[in-house]
Design a protein around this motif. Structure first.
Motif, mmCIF file in Angstrom:
data_model
loop_
_atom_site.group_PDB
_atom_site.id
_atom_site.type_symbol
_atom_site.label_atom_id
_atom_site.label_comp_id
_atom_site.label_asym_id
_atom_site.label_seq_id
_atom_site.Cartn_x
_atom_site.Cartn_y
_atom_site.Cartn_z
ATOM 1 N N GLU A 1 -9.485 48.154 2.082
ATOM 2 C CA GLU A 1 -9.980 48.207 0.711
ATOM 3 C C GLU A 1 -9.080 49.071 -0.164
ATOM 4 O O GLU A 1 -8.873 48.764 -1.345
ATOM 5 N N ALA A 2 -8.549 50.157 0.382
ATOM 6 C CA ALA A 2 -7.654 51.015 -0.393
ATOM 7 C C ALA A 2 -6.392 50.253 -0.787
ATOM 8 O O ALA A 2 -5.927 50.342 -1.929
ATOM 9 N N SER A 3 -5.837 49.476 0.132
ATOM 10 C CA SER A 3 -4.663 48.678 -0.177
ATOM 11 C C SER A 3 -4.993 47.628 -1.232
ATOM 12 O O SER A 3 -4.216 47.390 -2.168
ATOM 13 N N GLY A 4 -6.167 47.002 -1.108
ATOM 14 C CA GLY A 4 -6.590 46.024 -2.092
ATOM 15 C C GLY A 4 -6.816 46.651 -3.449
ATOM 16 O O GLY A 4 -6.525 46.039 -4.487
ATOM 17 N N PHE A 5 -7.316 47.876 -3.459
ATOM 18 C CA PHE A 5 -7.547 48.566 -4.732
ATOM 19 C C PHE A 5 -6.231 48.807 -5.460
ATOM 20 O O PHE A 5 -6.143 48.619 -6.675
ATOM 21 N N LEU A 6 -5.192 49.193 -4.719
ATOM 22 C CA LEU A 6 -3.892 49.386 -5.356
ATOM 23 C C LEU A 6 -3.382 48.067 -5.941
ATOM 24 O O LEU A 6 -2.838 48.042 -7.056
ATOM 25 N N THR A 7 -3.581 46.967 -5.233
ATOM 26 C CA THR A 7 -3.199 45.656 -5.775
ATOM 27 C C THR A 7 -3.955 45.371 -7.065
ATOM 28 O O THR A 7 -3.379 44.868 -8.044
ATOM 29 N N LEU A 8 -5.233 45.706 -7.097
ATOM 30 C CA LEU A 8 -6.032 45.505 -8.304
ATOM 31 C C LEU A 8 -5.482 46.333 -9.460
ATOM 32 O O LEU A 8 -5.294 45.818 -10.570
ATOM 33 N N VAL A 9 -5.218 47.602 -9.221
ATOM 34 C CA VAL A 9 -4.686 48.473 -10.272
ATOM 35 C C VAL A 9 -3.380 47.915 -10.808
ATOM 36 O O VAL A 9 -3.171 47.805 -12.025
ATOM 37 N N ARG A 10 -2.488 47.535 -9.923
ATOM 38 C CA ARG A 10 -1.172 47.048 -10.340
ATOM 39 C C ARG A 10 -1.258 45.703 -11.050
ATOM 40 O O ARG A 10 -0.348 45.334 -11.801
ATOM 41 N N SER A 11 -2.345 44.962 -10.829
ATOM 42 C CA SER A 11 -2.467 43.617 -11.389
ATOM 43 C C SER A 11 -3.082 43.585 -12.778
ATOM 44 O O SER A 11 -2.869 42.622 -13.523
ATOM 45 N N VAL A 12 -3.857 44.601 -13.142
ATOM 46 C CA VAL A 12 -4.663 44.492 -14.372
ATOM 47 C C VAL A 12 -4.271 45.484 -15.461
ATOM 48 O O VAL A 12 -4.934 45.554 -16.489
ATOM 49 N N VAL A 13 -3.187 46.227 -15.263
ATOM 50 C CA VAL A 13 -2.855 47.277 -16.229
ATOM 51 C C VAL A 13 -2.154 46.780 -17.475
ATOM 52 O O VAL A 13 -1.910 47.566 -18.389
ATOM 53 N N GLY A 14 -1.811 45.496 -17.566
ATOM 54 C CA GLY A 14 -1.209 45.006 -18.791
ATOM 55 C C GLY A 14 0.146 44.382 -18.555
ATOM 56 O O GLY A 14 0.635 44.304 -17.419
ATOM 57 N N PRO A 15 0.798 43.938 -19.637
ATOM 58 C CA PRO A 15 2.026 43.161 -19.484
ATOM 59 C C PRO A 15 3.260 43.964 -19.080
ATOM 60 O O PRO A 15 4.232 43.405 -18.614
#
Length: 295
Positions: free
Chosen positions: A226-240
């Motif tokens: 889940e921690a690895s997935g959370f980092l993917t989420l952060v990196r994916s939604v922060v903007g262009p």
């Protein structure tokens, strides 16, 4: 707010509240950028937010002609206050203006009922803050890497933050930070995302902000996947922007390890300092912050 000569200055410096106008914002931003402290892209959105947010007070020091030569901000998170953007024009440093601006911000927060006051110190400011009674709470590790944009697959359990989630998100954030940041979450929730576990409860919260980056919190007890997935989420939604800055605490060794594995490079450590009452909070839950000025 006060005025008068400071530390041998030949001209009078008047400290006052920043006007909550476009002109007031522009003058404060110009002061910071012309002094070499950052860019318009960084400070125009933040000072516009300070102007709009009732729990935040921007403070400006003006010279004899009214030109801004220093800034500070004070923002209230319930009984916790933050001080940030304490800046003095380079040719006026070393004369006590930074201390005066900090004391004004402190007084504002105390007047609004803050029992705990936090800030992130620069090397120039840390001796002053220690003089005023601040003590080290932890260190932020400023790590620079890249975002993933919308090209990556989002992890299982991630979804947009909904209006119906707001109370749960606010309570989740308060439990991990010890602060009432509901005004920030309510302001920026349309950009937010959550990570949920098997119980559908919130395990992770990401709130991107207009000036870049995001506040990001993950419950420390989650499993490694889940921690690895959370980092993917952060990196994916922060903007262009392909550039992403993250600010995990020293205690968050999981975030530091995963970020470095993904090629993030540490630029510096930043002391997080506190004055007043101790607060219960989960340092290991903090992956990144709204900004160094507001935690």
């Amino acid at each position: 707010m006060c005025s008068g000569p400071i530390g041998g200055m030949t001209s009078n410096i008047r400290i006052h509240e920043m006007p909550r106008t476009a002109e007031g914002v522009s003058e404060a931003v110009n002061c910071l950028v012309s002094g070499g402290w950052g860019t318009y892209r960084q400070f125009q959105p933040t000072f516009s937010f300070y102007s709009d947010e009732s729990r935040c007070q921007a403070i400006v020091a003006g010279d004899e002609g009214g030109e801004p030569v220093g800034t500070a901000i004070a923002i209230q998170h319930g009984e916790v206050g933050w001080i940030g953007n304490v800046f003095v024009s380079p040719d006026l440093r070393g004369r006590g203006l930074g201390e005066k601006l900090t004391r004004e911000a402190l007084q504002h927060l105390r007047d609004t009922g803050c029992e705990t006051i936090r800030l992130v110190a620069t090397p120039l400011g840390e001796p002053l803050y220690r003089k005023l009674g601040f003590r080290l709470e932890t260190q932020y590790h400023e790590l620079l890497g890249t975002g993933l944009g919308r090209q990556s697959s989002l992890p299982t359990g991630s979804r947009p933050l909904l209006a119906s989630d707001l109370d749960d998100a606010i309570n989740f954030d308060r439990a991990l930070t010890g602060e009432d940041r509901s005004h920030l979450i309510r302001r920026f929730w349309p950009y937010g995302w959550v990570l949920t576990g098997s119980s559908a409860a919130i395990d992770g919260l990401v709130i991107p902000v207009p000036w870049g980056g995001a506040a990001a919190l993950l419950r420390p007890q989650v499993v490694p996947g889940e921690a690895s997935g959370f980092l993917t989420l952060v990196r994916s939604v922060v903007g262009p922007s392909s550039e992403l800055m993250a600010y995990p605490t020293t205690e968050n060794v999981t975030a530091q390890r995963l970020l470095r594995q993904e090629g993030f490079v540490e630029l510096r450590t930043m002391p997080r300092m506190v004055l007043g009452a101790e607060r219960d909070w989960e340092a290991a839950a903090l992956w990144s912050i709204f900004s160094p000025a507001m935690g």
